[in-house]
Motif scaffolding. Structure first.
Motif, PDB file in Angstrom:
ATOM      1  N   MET A   1      -0.923  -0.107  -0.215  1.00 46.28           N
ATOM      2  CA  MET A   1       0.221  -0.602   0.517  1.00 46.28           C
ATOM      3  C   MET A   1       1.673   0.056   0.230  1.00 46.28           C
ATOM      4  O   MET A   1       2.310   0.410   1.016  1.00 46.28           O
ATOM      5  CB  MET A   1       0.216  -2.089   0.296  1.00 46.28           C
ATOM      6  CG  MET A   1       1.211  -2.708   1.366  1.00 46.28           C
ATOM      7  SD  MET A   1       1.072  -4.494   1.315  1.00 46.28           S
ATOM      8  CE  MET A   1      -0.554  -4.933   1.892  1.00 46.28           C
ATOM      9  N   TYR A   2       1.541   0.419  -1.067  1.00 45.31           N
ATOM     10  CA  TYR A   2       2.648   1.289  -1.864  1.00 45.31           C
ATOM     11  C   TYR A   2       2.581   2.539  -1.028  1.00 45.31           C
ATOM     12  O   TYR A   2       3.662   3.014  -0.769  1.00 45.31           O
ATOM     13  CB  TYR A   2       2.605   1.314  -3.271  1.00 45.31           C
ATOM     14  CG  TYR A   2       3.095   0.184  -3.921  1.00 45.31           C
ATOM     15  CD1 TYR A   2       4.805   0.385  -4.273  1.00 45.31           C
ATOM     16  CD2 TYR A   2       2.713  -0.973  -4.418  1.00 45.31           C
ATOM     17  CE1 TYR A   2       5.460  -0.569  -4.811  1.00 45.31           C
ATOM     18  CE2 TYR A   2       3.374  -1.828  -5.292  1.00 45.31           C
ATOM     19  CZ  TYR A   2       4.843  -1.807  -5.242  1.00 45.31           C
ATOM     20  OH  TYR A   2       5.431  -2.718  -6.022  1.00 45.31           O
TER      21      TYR A   2
ATOM     22  N   LYS B   1       1.472   3.750   1.751  1.00 44.71           N
ATOM     23  CA  LYS B   1       1.835   3.657   2.997  1.00 44.71           C
ATOM     24  C   LYS B   1       3.417   3.170   3.157  1.00 44.71           C
ATOM     25  O   LYS B   1       4.000   3.233   4.331  1.00 44.71           O
ATOM     26  CB  LYS B   1       0.961   2.791   3.990  1.00 44.71           C
ATOM     27  CG  LYS B   1      -0.331   3.174   3.855  1.00 44.71           C
ATOM     28  CD  LYS B   1      -1.031   2.221   4.747  1.00 44.71           C
ATOM     29  CE  LYS B   1      -2.704   2.697   4.649  1.00 44.71           C
ATOM     30  NZ  LYS B   1      -3.659   1.616   4.910  1.00 44.71           N
ATOM     31  N   SER B   2       4.198   2.838   2.350  1.00 43.15           N
ATOM     32  CA  SER B   2       5.483   2.368   2.419  1.00 43.15           C
ATOM     33  C   SER B   2       6.360   3.650   2.243  1.00 43.15           C
ATOM     34  O   SER B   2       6.066   4.698   2.084  1.00 43.15           O
ATOM     35  CB  SER B   2       5.722   1.512   1.180  1.00 43.15           C
ATOM     36  OG  SER B   2       5.829   2.374   0.027  1.00 43.15           O
ATOM     37  N   ASN B   3       7.805   3.329   2.686  1.00 46.47           N
ATOM     38  CA  ASN B   3       8.695   4.440   2.597  1.00 46.47           C
ATOM     39  C   ASN B   3       8.682   5.332   1.297  1.00 46.47           C
ATOM     40  O   ASN B   3       9.167   6.435   1.177  1.00 46.47           O
ATOM     41  CB  ASN B   3      10.035   3.978   3.166  1.00 46.47           C
ATOM     42  CG  ASN B   3      10.114   3.522   4.489  1.00 46.47           C
ATOM     43  OD1 ASN B   3       9.093   3.764   5.150  1.00 46.47           O
ATOM     44  ND2 ASN B   3      11.056   2.535   4.924  1.00 46.47           N
ATOM     45  N   ASP B   4       8.713   4.441   0.247  1.00 42.59           N
ATOM     46  CA  ASP B   4       8.859   5.107  -1.186  1.00 42.59           C
ATOM     47  C   ASP B   4       7.681   5.477  -1.787  1.00 42.59           C
ATOM     48  O   ASP B   4       7.473   6.213  -2.700  1.00 42.59           O
ATOM     49  CB  ASP B   4       9.428   3.910  -2.161  1.00 42.59           C
ATOM     50  CG  ASP B   4      10.989   3.599  -1.737  1.00 42.59           C
ATOM     51  OD1 ASP B   4      11.604   4.419  -0.996  1.00 42.59           O
ATOM     52  OD2 ASP B   4      11.430   2.631  -1.861  1.00 42.59           O
TER      53      ASP B   4
ATOM     54  N   PHE C   1       6.192  -6.575   1.293  1.00 43.66           N
ATOM     55  CA  PHE C   1       5.947  -5.650   2.063  1.00 43.66           C
ATOM     56  C   PHE C   1       5.850  -6.439   3.507  1.00 43.66           C
ATOM     57  O   PHE C   1       5.156  -7.298   3.480  1.00 43.66           O
ATOM     58  CB  PHE C   1       4.922  -4.610   1.960  1.00 43.66           C
ATOM     59  CG  PHE C   1       5.098  -3.799   0.779  1.00 43.66           C
ATOM     60  CD1 PHE C   1       6.177  -2.637   1.009  1.00 43.66           C
ATOM     61  CD2 PHE C   1       4.191  -3.517  -0.357  1.00 43.66           C
ATOM     62  CE1 PHE C   1       6.348  -1.842   0.159  1.00 43.66           C
ATOM     63  CE2 PHE C   1       4.493  -2.579  -1.216  1.00 43.66           C
ATOM     64  CZ  PHE C   1       5.608  -1.489  -1.254  1.00 43.66           C
TER      65      PHE C   1
ATOM     66  N   ASP D   1      10.538  -1.329   5.065  1.00 45.97           N
ATOM     67  CA  ASP D   1       9.406  -1.905   5.114  1.00 45.97           C
ATOM     68  C   ASP D   1       9.135  -2.919   4.287  1.00 45.97           C
ATOM     69  O   ASP D   1       7.885  -3.447   4.127  1.00 45.97           O
ATOM     70  CB  ASP D   1       8.261  -0.706   4.979  1.00 45.97           C
ATOM     71  CG  ASP D   1       8.500  -0.202   3.291  1.00 45.97           C
ATOM     72  OD1 ASP D   1       9.455  -0.592   2.728  1.00 45.97           O
ATOM     73  OD2 ASP D   1       7.902   0.909   3.460  1.00 45.97           O
ATOM     74  N   TYR D   2      10.161  -3.644   4.078  1.00 48.04           N
ATOM     75  CA  TYR D   2      10.038  -4.787   2.973  1.00 48.04           C
ATOM     76  C   TYR D   2      11.209  -5.881   3.545  1.00 48.04           C
ATOM     77  O   TYR D   2      12.051  -5.560   4.190  1.00 48.04           O
ATOM     78  CB  TYR D   2      10.397  -4.416   1.619  1.00 48.04           C
ATOM     79  CG  TYR D   2      11.761  -4.198   1.460  1.00 48.04           C
ATOM     80  CD1 TYR D   2      12.820  -4.979   0.945  1.00 48.04           C
ATOM     81  CD2 TYR D   2      12.057  -2.611   1.249  1.00 48.04           C
ATOM     82  CE1 TYR D   2      13.986  -4.443   0.709  1.00 48.04           C
ATOM     83  CE2 TYR D   2      13.303  -2.170   1.015  1.00 48.04           C
ATOM     84  CZ  TYR D   2      14.292  -2.975   0.883  1.00 48.04           C
ATOM     85  OH  TYR D   2      15.646  -2.623   0.696  1.00 48.04           O
TER      86      TYR D   2
END
Length: 190
Positions: free
Chosen positions: A43-44, A46-49, A143, A179-180
């Motif tokens: 999940m992280y 695929k996140s923006n950061d 998220f 994304d959160y």
């Protein structure tokens, strides 16, 4: 503050231990990090950061971080999951007011401990902490892609979008860039 045990009321075979980062053994710190990595890496990533292993380790070891660690009552090595939190001053939409918040950083369970009420119980302990210390609210970040987590916090536990969450304070178009969401629940003393 030293380690304290809480008996898990739904099942008498579980205990919740309270730790400061200073009280935790290196083995427990590594276990907590590995559980986050196992549960959240994708999940992280695929996140923006993205996933930043060193930053996550650093965040999990700041002196202000507190841990509630669930384990089997009969075997202290049989770990089930944890909740990590800090007591923070959080911004509000009013530039002159800061909110006192018990902020949940992680709620992580091993797969076999899920859907048994343990996550809900750990969050209830955090609410009790918030109420005891007369916090304004309990807060956390989730998220958007974590649909199950989002439902758990909002539908089961009664959290709502916090006033500073992108979905609450930005236009729909601008909020889509994030994304959160930031969720919160008022403490009982409010």
């Amino acid at each position: 503050m030293s380690k304290k045990d809480f008996i898990f009321p739904i099942r008498n075979d579980l205990v919740i231990d309270y730790y400061t980062v200073e009280d935790m053994s290196e083995q427990l710190k590594v276990w907590a990090f590995e559980l986050v990595k196992t549960n959240m890496h994708d999940m992280y990533s695929k996140s923006n950061d993205g996933w930043d292993e060193e930053q996550k380790k650093k965040e999990m070891r700041v002196p202000e971080m507190r841990y509630l660690i669930a384990r089997a009552a009969s075997d202290p090595q049989d770990l089930k999951g944890f909740l990590s939190f800090q007591i923070l001053h959080e911004e509000t939409m009013d530039d002159d007011i800061m909110a006192q918040a018990a902020y949940c950083f992680e709620l992580q369970l091993i797969p076999s401990a899920r859907s048994q009420g343990l996550g809900e119980f750990l969050m209830q302990i955090l609410e009790r902490v918030g109420n005891y210390w007369k916090m304004d609210k309990i807060m956390l970040t989730v998220f958007k892609a974590n649909k199950g987590g989002f439902r758990f916090y909002t539908e089961k536990l009664g959290f709502t979008l916090d006033e500073i969450s992108p979905g609450a304070c930005l236009s729909a178009l601008r909020a889509r860039r994030f994304d959160y969401e930031i969720l919160s629940k008022l403490c009982n003393n409010n």
